[in-house]
Motif scaffolding. Sequence first.
Motif, short mmCIF file in Angstrom:
data_model
loop_
_atom_site.label_atom_id
_atom_site.label_comp_id
_atom_site.label_asym_id
_atom_site.label_seq_id
_atom_site.Cartn_x
_atom_site.Cartn_y
_atom_site.Cartn_z
N UNK A 170 46.01 50.18 23.84
CA UNK A 170 44.78 49.83 24.56
C UNK A 170 43.84 48.97 23.70
N UNK A 171 43.33 47.93 24.32
CA UNK A 171 42.36 47.04 23.66
C UNK A 171 41.01 47.74 23.64
N UNK A 172 40.44 47.98 22.43
CA UNK A 172 39.26 48.86 22.34
C UNK A 172 37.92 48.25 22.76
N UNK A 173 37.91 46.98 23.16
CA UNK A 173 36.62 46.33 23.43
C UNK A 173 36.23 46.33 24.92
N UNK A 174 37.19 46.53 25.80
CA UNK A 174 36.95 46.30 27.24
C UNK A 174 36.88 47.64 28.00
N UNK A 175 35.92 47.83 28.91
CA UNK A 175 35.86 49.09 29.67
C UNK A 175 37.16 49.30 30.47
N UNK A 176 37.65 50.53 30.42
CA UNK A 176 38.92 50.83 31.11
C UNK A 176 38.88 52.25 31.68
N UNK A 177 39.23 52.36 32.96
CA UNK A 177 39.37 53.68 33.59
C UNK A 177 40.87 54.00 33.64
N UNK A 178 41.23 55.15 33.07
CA UNK A 178 42.65 55.56 33.08
C UNK A 178 42.80 56.86 33.88
N UNK A 179 43.67 56.82 34.89
CA UNK A 179 43.99 58.03 35.65
C UNK A 179 45.42 58.44 35.31
N UNK A 180 45.56 59.65 34.81
CA UNK A 180 46.89 60.17 34.46
C UNK A 180 47.32 61.16 35.55
N UNK A 181 48.30 60.75 36.36
CA UNK A 181 48.75 61.58 37.49
C UNK A 181 50.05 62.29 37.16
N UNK A 182 50.29 62.55 35.88
CA UNK A 182 51.59 63.10 35.47
C UNK A 182 51.47 64.46 34.81
N UNK A 183 52.51 65.28 35.00
CA UNK A 183 52.69 66.54 34.26
C UNK A 183 54.13 66.57 33.81
N UNK A 184 54.40 66.68 32.48
CA UNK A 184 53.42 66.74 31.39
C UNK A 184 52.56 65.46 31.36
N UNK A 185 51.43 65.55 30.63
CA UNK A 185 50.54 64.39 30.52
C UNK A 185 51.31 63.19 29.99
N UNK A 186 51.10 62.02 30.60
CA UNK A 186 51.78 60.81 30.14
C UNK A 186 50.84 59.88 29.36
N UNK A 187 49.57 60.29 29.23
CA UNK A 187 48.61 59.53 28.41
C UNK A 187 48.22 60.42 27.23
N UNK A 188 48.38 59.90 26.02
CA UNK A 188 48.07 60.68 24.80
C UNK A 188 46.58 61.03 24.74
#
Length: 418
Positions: A267-285
């Motif tokens: 992920x590029x740390x400068x730009x606003x970003x909304x992340x939705x993780x719809x997975x189990x187990x979690x797929x976003x660290x």
Amino acid sequence: MRDYHISKHNSFYAVGLSYKKADAEVRGKFSLDVPAIDHILGKAKEIGIDGLLAISTCNRTELYGFAQHPYQLIKLLCDETNGTVEEFQEVAYVYKNHDAISHMFKVGTGLDSQILGDFEIISQIKQGFYRSKKQEMANPFLERLCNSVIQASKRIKNETELSSGATSVAFASVKYILDNVDDISNKNILLFGTGKIGRNTCENLVKHSNNSHITLINRTREKAEDIAGKFQLTVKDYGDLQTEIRKTDILVVATGAQLPTVSKALIYPKKPLLVLDLSVPKNVSDDVKELDNVTLVHLDELSQITDETLAKRKEYVPKAEVIIEKVKKDFLKWLETRKFAPVINALKDKLNTMKAEEIDFQTKKIEGFDQIQAEIISDRIIQKITKQFANHLKSNEVDTDDSLELIQKVFQLELHSK
């Protein structure tokens, strides 16, 4: 084949965990993919487990099966997953016999779903039964139970509005985006993963956001292209994931992988970003949360969205429960009949043997003995006697097991396994 029924010696259990007590991280440790389910069924067969069904969704993992003790099923699950028995017991539930049957009806009809009336689970029960049958771990009891739950689910869908209105995890995620993102039609949206939730989210996004800037990425490009074709969306290669994440405003992750697929490094740390993780187990660290520009929302938070649709659905719960009770009653009636059918059949055989011996004796003893009339009368008496016993065994005030034992002793019956 042996008769399967609930008896003193062999109990039917439902063991599992769900969103009610286990968060996504814990559920992730106990989630099962298809090879893991097949492996559990194979091991269960080896140790003599008497019929087993496994289901695993983003909201729950459950085993339904016959065992002498529920620990046999719990151990099978824990040996195959990343969770320990101790972790499982902290959040688990164990239902036995009639309670286990009631639990499966509740689960299969959407009354126990994270979002009330979400019927996704019924397809998981169908798939679970198909896997059990394939592994020769299904039995007549499980088959009849699954069919009864499916029947109740269909009736609730057709006769109530419990599943009316667009309320599901996919809809909840889109509702969250619409409520929290301004100027949605001009934002870039990236959907990573095209499983069932991913597909439904995509459909809801197209329908409700008037957004044409939606890009799909999947490990298998063909799957993404199939879905993109329906909605005229852009497809990019899996290798472009990092580039596309850096371009997007909203990232929806629904990959269904066993390990995280999106980490802080992507992920590029400068730009606003909304992340939705719809997975189990979690797929976003979890390390993604360290970035100030990122808002990370998980499925469990989305599922708490309650709106008018859910309030309306609650009105139909009593009607759904009446349908469940009716279908369950028919199933339990079948179960009781199945339980004593071998004894009644053995009793009938015994009485028929007595009849044949007596008619043979009287034919030789009495001149002009009318064998046909004797057969008719004897058959009617046998029919009435067996009916009396069957009615006695069906009675609620009777301990069926004790009565079956007594009938077998009195008539010295031999039960033949079919």
